[in-house]
Motif scaffolding. Structure first.
Motif, PDB file in Angstrom:
ATOM      1  N   ARG A  13      73.424  24.182  45.628  1.00 30.50           N
ATOM      2  CA  ARG A  13      73.745  23.329  44.308  1.00 30.50           C
ATOM      3  C   ARG A  13      73.337  22.070  44.385  1.00 30.50           C
ATOM      4  NH1 ARG A  13      80.320  24.411  43.631  1.00 30.50           N
ATOM      5  NH2 ARG A  13      80.002  26.879  43.769  1.00 30.50           N
ATOM      6  N   ALA A  14      73.237  21.278  45.509  1.00 27.54           N
ATOM      7  CA  ALA A  14      72.368  19.929  45.775  1.00 27.54           C
ATOM      8  C   ALA A  14      71.023  20.036  44.911  1.00 27.54           C
ATOM      9  CB  ALA A  14      72.413  19.439  47.002  1.00 27.54           C
ATOM     10  N   GLU A  15      70.369  21.157  45.494  1.00 29.71           N
ATOM     11  CA  GLU A  15      68.973  21.464  44.938  1.00 29.71           C
ATOM     12  C   GLU A  15      68.635  21.326  43.556  1.00 29.71           C
ATOM     13  OE1 GLU A  15      66.601  24.149  47.037  1.00 29.71           O
ATOM     14  OE2 GLU A  15      67.367  23.490  48.830  1.00 29.71           O
ATOM     15  N   GLU A  16      69.776  22.160  42.609  1.00 31.36           N
ATOM     16  CA  GLU A  16      69.893  22.452  41.598  1.00 31.36           C
ATOM     17  C   GLU A  16      70.495  21.244  40.583  1.00 31.36           C
ATOM     18  OE1 GLU A  16      69.248  24.849  38.018  1.00 31.36           O
ATOM     19  OE2 GLU A  16      68.673  25.102  40.068  1.00 31.36           O
ATOM     20  N   CYS A  41      81.270  14.552  49.107  1.00 28.32           N
ATOM     21  CA  CYS A  41      80.419  15.460  49.999  1.00 28.32           C
ATOM     22  C   CYS A  41      79.486  15.119  50.552  1.00 28.32           C
ATOM     23  CB  CYS A  41      80.012  16.629  49.163  1.00 28.32           C
ATOM     24  SG  CYS A  41      79.135  16.350  47.870  1.00 28.32           S
ATOM     25  N   GLY A  42      78.890  13.705  50.126  1.00 27.57           N
ATOM     26  CA  GLY A  42      77.805  12.967  50.497  1.00 27.57           C
ATOM     27  C   GLY A  42      76.267  13.401  50.057  1.00 27.57           C
ATOM     28  N   TYR A  43      76.381  14.426  49.139  1.00 25.09           N
ATOM     29  CA  TYR A  43      75.197  14.705  48.557  1.00 25.09           C
ATOM     30  C   TYR A  43      74.641  13.752  47.631  1.00 25.09           C
ATOM     31  CZ  TYR A  43      75.056  19.294  50.911  1.00 25.09           C
ATOM     32  OH  TYR A  43      74.904  20.209  51.825  1.00 25.09           O
ATOM     33  N   GLU A  44      73.890  13.573  47.174  1.00 23.12           N
ATOM     34  CA  GLU A  44      73.281  12.758  45.754  1.00 23.12           C
ATOM     35  C   GLU A  44      73.254  13.756  44.723  1.00 23.12           C
ATOM     36  OE1 GLU A  44      69.625  10.039  44.255  1.00 23.12           O
ATOM     37  OE2 GLU A  44      69.864  10.580  46.488  1.00 23.12           O
ATOM     38  N   THR A  45      74.682  13.760  44.195  1.00 22.78           N
ATOM     39  CA  THR A  45      74.829  14.844  43.261  1.00 22.78           C
ATOM     40  C   THR A  45      75.962  14.505  42.394  1.00 22.78           C
ATOM     41  OG1 THR A  45      76.176  16.231  44.723  1.00 22.78           O
ATOM     42  CG2 THR A  45      73.965  17.122  44.526  1.00 22.78           C
ATOM     43  N   VAL A  60      81.406   7.347  36.081  1.00 26.67           N
ATOM     44  CA  VAL A  60      82.271   7.790  35.867  1.00 26.67           C
ATOM     45  C   VAL A  60      82.080   9.337  35.424  1.00 26.67           C
ATOM     46  CG1 VAL A  60      84.350   8.146  33.905  1.00 26.67           C
ATOM     47  CG2 VAL A  60      83.345   5.920  34.746  1.00 26.67           C
ATOM     48  N   GLY A  61      82.368  10.391  36.062  1.00 24.09           N
ATOM     49  CA  GLY A  61      81.759  11.577  35.800  1.00 24.09           C
ATOM     50  C   GLY A  61      82.219  12.637  36.878  1.00 24.09           C
ATOM     51  N   GLN A  62      81.481  13.768  37.482  1.00 24.30           N
ATOM     52  CA  GLN A  62      81.665  14.696  38.476  1.00 24.30           C
ATOM     53  C   GLN A  62      80.726  15.051  39.196  1.00 24.30           C
ATOM     54  OE1 GLN A  62      83.232  18.293  36.530  1.00 24.30           O
ATOM     55  NE2 GLN A  62      84.333  18.924  38.211  1.00 24.30           N
ATOM     56  N   CYS A  63      80.990  15.152  40.518  1.00 23.83           N
ATOM     57  CA  CYS A  63      79.893  15.911  41.462  1.00 23.83           C
ATOM     58  C   CYS A  63      79.465  17.461  41.234  1.00 23.83           C
ATOM     59  CB  CYS A  63      80.766  15.655  42.928  1.00 23.83           C
ATOM     60  SG  CYS A  63      79.398  16.355  44.067  1.00 23.83           S
TER      61      CYS A  63
END
Length: 90
Positions: A13-16, A41-45, A60-63
């Motif tokens: 998911r992080a890659e996508e 989660c620590g991902y740049e997502t 303001v948003g969602q991971c």
């Protein structure tokens, strides 16, 4: 969520995420920011639809990996804490 999907799916998911997030296209995301690091989660997502009301770059948003949601009120609180910390550091 991370426990349920596992490390492999989280990494996929992080890659996508960059394909799902279009920060500069005014039609899709006029006030958006670049992907940010998710505090959960620590991902740049973390995909932000808009910036905090103080202009501190808190999205303001969602991971796109763990689905953590940060609303406008929480973003404003984090921005105010950042402003306060910066003033004390000076």
């Amino acid at each position: 969520m991370l426990i349920r999907i596992g490390d492999e799916e989280a990494a996929r998911r992080a890659e996508e995420a960059t394909n799902l997030h279009d920060p500069w296209h005014p039609k899709h995301n006029p006030g958006g920011l670049d992907l940010q690091v998710c505090p959960v989660c620590g991902y740049e997502t973390f995909s932000a639809d808009q910036e905090d009301e103080h202009g501190m770059g808190i999205g303001v948003g969602q991971c796109l990996v763990c689905h953590y949601v940060r609303g406008a009120e929480k973003a404003a609180q984090e921005a105010e804490a950042q402003i306060f910390a910066t003033r004390w550091a000076d």
